[in-house]
Design a protein around this motif. Structure first.
Motif, short mmCIF file in Angstrom:
data_model
loop_
_atom_site.label_atom_id
_atom_site.label_comp_id
_atom_site.label_asym_id
_atom_site.label_seq_id
_atom_site.Cartn_x
_atom_site.Cartn_y
_atom_site.Cartn_z
N ALA A 1 -30.20 -20.92 9.92
CA ALA A 1 -31.18 -22.03 9.95
C ALA A 1 -30.47 -23.36 10.18
CB ALA A 1 -31.96 -22.06 8.64
N MET A 2 -29.30 -23.52 9.58
CA MET A 2 -28.53 -24.75 9.75
C MET A 2 -28.02 -24.89 11.19
SD MET A 2 -26.49 -24.64 6.10
CE MET A 2 -25.59 -26.20 6.26
N ARG A 3 -27.64 -23.80 11.79
CA ARG A 3 -27.14 -23.86 13.18
C ARG A 3 -28.25 -24.23 14.17
NH1 ARG A 3 -22.95 -19.06 12.14
NH2 ARG A 3 -21.07 -20.35 11.91
N GLU A 4 -29.48 -23.90 13.83
CA GLU A 4 -30.58 -24.37 14.69
C GLU A 4 -30.67 -25.88 14.66
OE1 GLU A 4 -33.48 -20.40 14.51
OE2 GLU A 4 -34.09 -22.23 13.46
N VAL A 5 -30.38 -26.50 13.53
CA VAL A 5 -30.37 -27.96 13.44
C VAL A 5 -29.22 -28.54 14.27
CG1 VAL A 5 -30.15 -29.95 11.89
CG2 VAL A 5 -31.47 -27.94 11.18
N ILE A 6 -28.06 -27.88 14.25
CA ILE A 6 -26.93 -28.33 15.07
C ILE A 6 -27.33 -28.39 16.53
CG2 ILE A 6 -24.64 -27.73 15.91
CD1 ILE A 6 -23.96 -26.68 13.15
N LEU B 1 -30.29 -28.77 17.84
CA LEU B 1 -31.24 -29.85 18.06
C LEU B 1 -30.57 -31.22 17.98
CD1 LEU B 1 -34.18 -28.38 15.96
CD2 LEU B 1 -34.09 -28.57 18.45
N SER B 2 -29.59 -31.34 17.10
CA SER B 2 -28.91 -32.63 16.94
C SER B 2 -28.24 -33.06 18.24
CB SER B 2 -27.87 -32.56 15.81
OG SER B 2 -26.70 -31.86 16.20
N GLU B 3 -27.74 -32.12 18.99
CA GLU B 3 -27.10 -32.43 20.27
C GLU B 3 -28.11 -33.06 21.22
OE1 GLU B 3 -25.57 -28.70 21.50
OE2 GLU B 3 -24.00 -28.62 19.97
N GLN B 4 -29.33 -32.55 21.21
CA GLN B 4 -30.37 -33.09 22.08
C GLN B 4 -30.83 -34.47 21.64
OE1 GLN B 4 -31.25 -31.38 24.88
NE2 GLN B 4 -29.64 -29.96 24.23
N GLU B 5 -30.67 -34.77 20.34
CA GLU B 5 -31.08 -36.06 19.80
C GLU B 5 -29.94 -37.07 19.78
OE1 GLU B 5 -34.27 -37.08 18.35
OE2 GLU B 5 -34.88 -35.41 19.65
N GLY B 6 -28.79 -36.70 20.34
CA GLY B 6 -27.67 -37.63 20.44
C GLY B 6 -26.88 -37.81 19.16
N ILE B 7 -26.99 -36.87 18.20
CA ILE B 7 -26.29 -36.96 16.92
C ILE B 7 -25.01 -36.13 16.94
CG2 ILE B 7 -26.49 -36.66 14.43
CD1 ILE B 7 -28.32 -38.83 15.60
N TYR B 8 -25.04 -34.99 17.55
CA TYR B 8 -23.88 -34.14 17.78
C TYR B 8 -23.21 -33.64 16.49
CZ TYR B 8 -24.53 -36.08 22.42
OH TYR B 8 -25.08 -36.48 23.62
N LEU B 9 -23.99 -32.97 15.66
CA LEU B 9 -23.40 -32.24 14.55
C LEU B 9 -22.55 -31.10 15.10
CD1 LEU B 9 -26.44 -31.89 12.10
CD2 LEU B 9 -24.51 -33.45 11.87
N THR B 10 -21.53 -30.71 14.34
CA THR B 10 -20.61 -29.66 14.77
C THR B 10 -20.44 -28.63 13.66
OG1 THR B 10 -18.64 -30.76 13.89
CG2 THR B 10 -19.35 -31.38 16.13
#
Length: 305
Positions: free
Chosen positions: A220-225, A227-236
């Motif tokens: 579930a957390m990796r799905e957020v990762i 999405l973050s890339e698409q929102e310009g946040i870039y979690l890794t």
């Protein structure tokens, strides 16, 4: 201008936890807890307890005339935010700073639209394992507030004022110069931890060990990762590991707020967590099957109340 007068709204787990910590250092008349008259009467008659110690809090109702606070801490649940913003209006002045300890990634925007973005610092509450049952709060790890400006690499005068105050109060905090990424990281943690523990009807121990629940949580957390890339946040993956390390420090017997809500047959913040993931997934045409499954299972539980 030094921070002297503080107002807190919300006496759930975080409000009690933060309020009790501040009350040890600040003069009682300088720390106010905002609540309607019915709740004030209940709190005063039944008491509020933090690790078996009765809290000696100073209450104010929303309609009481009062001088503006230098700092307001909002510690309600997301579905109570709009009402809380109505209730704090007499406490907001020209120089008031507002910190939101709410989950999710949208409360600062809502607060700023109401009272002005110049009053709002971005904030994340992390590392606490507080459990509230009735009027009693217990915890082993107090956690901290991580805060800063929305703009990266900026430490403003507002940030310095709050940091100086927390130093005086011996209050656990951390200055963060990349608050959007920190906020998304905490959102990622909540999406994984809160929902998985709720669905598996367990506690932190269940997701601190290897097994099906932990696999679900991380997926579930990796799905957020993604999405973050698409929102310009870039979690890794490094951000995921950071939050898993924090998870490992929590009391194994503790439970996140969503699990506590479902146990008490209260409606949860699932719309704020999986609901947000599903909306972003639709926006960016990215499948989010794990969060879809968690969302449906939590909704099923709530529909049986």
């Amino acid at each position: 201008m030094a921070i002297e007068k503080v107002s807190v709204i919300g006496l759930g787990a975080l409000g009690i936890l933060f309020g009790n910590q501040l009350s040890k250092r600040i003069p009682k008349q300088n720390l106010s807890f905002i609540a309607d008259r019915e709740r004030v009467n209940k709190y005063q008659s039944e008491g509020i307890y933090c690790n078996d110690e009765r809290c000696d809090f100073n209450f104010e109702t929303p309609d009481e005339a009062t001088s503006p606070a230098d700092l307001i801490i909002i510690a309600v649940k997301y579905n109570g935010l709009q009402k809380a913003l109505d209730m704090i209006k007499h406490h907001v002045g020209e120089d008031t700073i507002i910190l939101s300890a709410l989950n999710g990634i949208s409360s600062e925007e809502i607060i700023g639209q109401r009272y002005g973005f110049e009053k709002v610092l971005f904030c994340v509450a992390q590392g606490m394992d507080a459990v509230k049952e009735g009027n009693k709060l217990t915890y082993k790890n107090a956690g901290m507030l991580s805060f800063g400006e929305r703009e990266p690499n900026m430490i403003s005068e507002k940030v310095e004022r709050v940091a100086e105050f927390f130093e005086e109060m011996d209050f656990p905090y951390e200055l963060e110069t990349h608050m959007l990424k920190r906020q998304w990281g905490k959102f990622m943690l909540n999406v994984g931890v809160n929902q998985t523990v709720a669905v598996y009807e367990s506690n932190y121990a269940e997701i601190q060990k290897h097994g099906k629940a932990r696999v679900t949580m991380i997926a579930a957390m990796r799905e957020v990762i993604q999405l973050s890339e698409q929102e310009g946040i870039y979690l890794t993956e490094a951000d995921l590991d950071y939050w898993l390390d924090i998870l490992a420090t929590l009391n194994p017997d503790g439970k996140p707020s969503m699990r506590q809500d479902l146990e008490a047959k209260r409606y949860s913040e699932v719309q704020l967590f999986a609901g947000t993931v599903l909306e972003l997934g639709k926006k960016h045409s990215i499948p989010t099957p794990i969060n879809r499954e968690l969302y449906e299972k939590i909704k099923l539980i709530e529909n049986q109340y």
